[in-house]
Structures are given as C-alpha cells and as structure tokens.
Design an enzyme around this catalytic site. Structure first.
Site, PDB file in Angstrom:
ATOM      1  CG  ASP A 117       2.866  13.033  -7.758  1.00 39.17           C
ATOM      2  OD1 ASP A 117       2.962  12.087  -8.578  1.00 39.17           O
ATOM      3  OD2 ASP A 117       1.770  13.486  -7.385  1.00 39.17           O
ATOM      4  CB  ILE A 118       6.411  10.115 -11.432  1.00 35.02           C
ATOM      5  CG1 ILE A 118       7.184  10.056 -12.752  1.00 35.02           C
ATOM      6  CG2 ILE A 118       5.203   9.182 -11.446  1.00 35.02           C
ATOM      7  CD1 ILE A 118       7.894   8.736 -13.003  1.00 35.02           C
ATOM      8  N   GLY A 165      -0.191   2.141  -5.699  1.00 31.18           N
ATOM      9  CA  GLY A 165       1.106   2.798  -5.831  1.00 31.18           C
ATOM     10  C   GLY A 165       1.138   3.805  -6.962  1.00 31.18           C
ATOM     11  CB  SER A 216      10.454  -3.945  -8.832  1.00 31.03           C
ATOM     12  OG  SER A 216       9.861  -4.682  -9.881  1.00 31.03           O
ATOM     13  CB  THR A 217      11.791  -0.329  -4.858  1.00 27.12           C
ATOM     14  OG1 THR A 217      11.313   0.980  -5.154  1.00 27.12           O
ATOM     15  CG2 THR A 217      12.932  -0.691  -5.776  1.00 27.12           C
ATOM     16  N   GLY A 218       8.265  -0.920  -4.515  1.00 22.47           N
ATOM     17  CA  GLY A 218       7.123  -0.664  -3.628  1.00 22.47           C
ATOM     18  C   GLY A 218       6.438  -1.975  -3.293  1.00 22.47           C
ATOM     19  CE1 TYR A 278       3.483  -6.252  -8.321  1.00 19.14           C
ATOM     20  CE2 TYR A 278       4.967  -6.010 -10.187  1.00 19.14           C
ATOM     21  CZ  TYR A 278       3.698  -6.237  -9.687  1.00 19.14           C
ATOM     22  OH  TYR A 278       2.650  -6.450 -10.557  1.00 19.14           O
ATOM     23  CG  ASN A 309      -1.271  -4.869 -12.577  1.00 21.15           C
ATOM     24  OD1 ASN A 309      -1.879  -5.164 -13.593  1.00 21.15           O
ATOM     25  ND2 ASN A 309      -1.785  -4.087 -11.642  1.00 21.15           N
ATOM     26  CG  ASP A 313      -0.704   0.890 -12.375  1.00 21.13           C
ATOM     27  OD1 ASP A 313      -1.039   1.673 -13.281  1.00 21.13           O
ATOM     28  OD2 ASP A 313      -0.909  -0.332 -12.414  1.00 21.13           O
TER      29      ASP A 313
HETATM   30  P1  ADP Z   1       5.867  -1.874  -7.802  1.00 16.39           P
HETATM   31  O1  ADP Z   1       4.599  -2.676  -7.801  1.00 16.39           O
HETATM   32  O2  ADP Z   1       6.624  -1.984  -9.117  1.00 16.39           O
HETATM   33  O3  ADP Z   1       6.712  -2.134  -6.610  1.00 16.39           O
HETATM   34  P2  ADP Z   1       4.847   0.616  -6.626  1.00 16.39           P
HETATM   35  O4  ADP Z   1       3.965   1.623  -7.263  1.00 16.39           O
HETATM   36  O5  ADP Z   1       4.285  -0.131  -5.475  1.00 16.39           O
HETATM   37  O6  ADP Z   1       5.371  -0.349  -7.798  1.00 16.39           O
HETATM   38  O7  ADP Z   1       6.169   1.316  -6.113  1.00 16.39           O
HETATM   39  C1  ADP Z   1       7.205   1.750  -6.934  1.00 16.39           C
HETATM   40  C2  ADP Z   1       7.792   3.005  -6.346  1.00 16.39           C
HETATM   41  O8  ADP Z   1       6.987   4.127  -6.735  1.00 16.39           O
HETATM   42  C3  ADP Z   1       7.822   3.028  -4.819  1.00 16.39           C
HETATM   43  O9  ADP Z   1       9.089   3.519  -4.415  1.00 16.39           O
HETATM   44  C4  ADP Z   1       6.726   4.022  -4.448  1.00 16.39           C
HETATM   45  O10 ADP Z   1       7.008   4.693  -3.244  1.00 16.39           O
HETATM   46  C5  ADP Z   1       6.805   4.969  -5.620  1.00 16.39           C
HETATM   47  N1  ADP Z   1       5.648   5.848  -5.885  1.00 16.39           N
HETATM   48  C6  ADP Z   1       4.361   5.723  -5.502  1.00 16.39           C
HETATM   49  N2  ADP Z   1       3.622   6.761  -5.966  1.00 16.39           N
HETATM   50  C7  ADP Z   1       4.476   7.565  -6.671  1.00 16.39           C
HETATM   51  C8  ADP Z   1       4.356   8.800  -7.379  1.00 16.39           C
HETATM   52  N3  ADP Z   1       3.179   9.440  -7.489  1.00 16.39           N
HETATM   53  N4  ADP Z   1       5.472   9.313  -7.977  1.00 16.39           N
HETATM   54  C9  ADP Z   1       6.663   8.683  -7.894  1.00 16.39           C
HETATM   55  N5  ADP Z   1       6.831   7.530  -7.237  1.00 16.39           N
HETATM   56  C10 ADP Z   1       5.768   6.974  -6.631  1.00 16.39           C
END
Ligand code: ADP
Length: 175
Positions: free
Chosen positions: A9-10, A31, A119-121, A123, A23, A33
C-alpha cells in the site's frame, strides 16, 4: 541505482515523495487517489483545491504538494492517460507522466520516490504494456539524476508485481 518492486500500500511508504495517479481536477477520486487523500487527511485536499483554482493538472503533467499525515514528505500528483485502444498516443503520454514526475523530483532535490502503477486501474491501460514504459523511464531517470538514490514501484496485487518483475527481467536481458 536502487530500484525496488514491492507489493503493498503506497500510503504506508516513507519516501521523499509518493506519486498519486490523480485525475486532472486534483480533487480526489477512487483507487490510489482516494487512498492517498484518506491517509493524508483534509489538508491535502485544501492544497489540491488551490491547485485546482490554478487549472488543476492536465494529462501527462505533474504537480507537487506536501504529504501532511502521510509518512511521505511530498505527494507528486500526475494524471495518466485513459486507455482508448492504444492509437491515441497513450504510451507516449504515460511516458510523459514519468518524465514530469522526475522533473519535479529534480527541481525539489528529492532522493527517494515511490510510484503506483499509473493508469492501469480505473484508466484501463494494459499493465503488460505500462510496466516496460514505467521501468524504462525510471532507468533513464537514474542515468540522468545523480541525486536519485531510490525508486520504489508499489504494486497493489501480487499478479501486478509479477508483471513488473517479468518486464524488468526482459529489459535487462533483451533478446
Ligand atoms: P488510474 O486511474 O491511473 O488507473 P487507479 O488508482 O485506478 O489509477 O489505479 C492505479 C493502480 O494503483 C492500480 O494498479 C491499483 O490497483 C493501484 N492501487 C490502488 N490503491 C493502491 C494503494 N493504496 N497503493 C498502491 N497501489 C494502489
């Protein structure tokens, strides 16, 4: 160079900056964000509202804020491309996100930065295509920025981590 690929978890990562896949309004979303805003607290949204009033963040660009309640000192917000099938310069735009982030890393003298998979979630950018772009830009930044000590890519799931690990192997041993 010190590149680490981890699953996690970042919002828990202590670095000079973590990167937010935001965004263009910068006013929060789902996600990663949403997770970053929840963990940083309302002061982050206050600072993002001021950036929104100045035009937010167009796709491919980046903006820096403080990290507030996060263990990271700063958040660098970047807006990745929405995947529209691959013929809308999505790959070049994704590369530009990484370049924009590293320009702020350089300008602010940061030594460590952690990225999610931009972008891989929501988007929809295919992660098998995003991973080599991310890793190539990170390697280019290490070559260009002597100040840079550590880059961590934080993958949320173990399949995502495996994709990045495979891409890193392929970049280091090209056919
Ligand atoms: P985007 O809109 O750019 O696609 P997302 O947040 O939907 O962004 O997804 C980007 C990536 O971040 C995805 O692989 C998602 O699984 C991942 N993600 C979601 N929450 C976390 C977190 N707390 N820490 C790290 N990665 C995360």
């Amino acid at each position: 160079m010190k590149l680490e690929l981890i699953q996690g978890d970042i919002t828990k990562v202590a670095a000079d900056a973590i990167v937010n896949a935001a965004n263009s309004s910068l006013l929060g979303g789902g996600g990663v964000d949403g997770a970053i805003h929840r963990a940083a607290g309302p002061e982050l949204l206050d600072e993002c509202r001021r950036l929104y009033a100045q035009g937010g963040c167009p796709t491919g660009q980046a903006r820096i804020t403080k990290g507030y309640r996060l263990p990271a000192r700063h958040v660098i917000h970047t807006v990745g491309p929405v995947w529209r099938g691959g013929n809308q310069s999505e790959e070049a735009t994704l590369a530009r996100c990484y370049k924009s982030v590293f320009a702020l890393v350089e300008a602010n003298g940061l030594r460590s930065v952690a990225f999610p998979s931009i972008s891989t979630g929501i988007y929809g950018f295919p992660i098998t295509r995003a991973a080599p772009i991310a890793l190539r830009e990170i390697q280019a930044a290490f070559a260009r920025l002597p100040q840079l000590e550590k880059v961590t890519v934080v993958l949320f799931s173990s399949p995502d981590l495996e994709v990045y690990q495979r891409a890193l192997t392929q970049l280091s041993t090209p056919e």
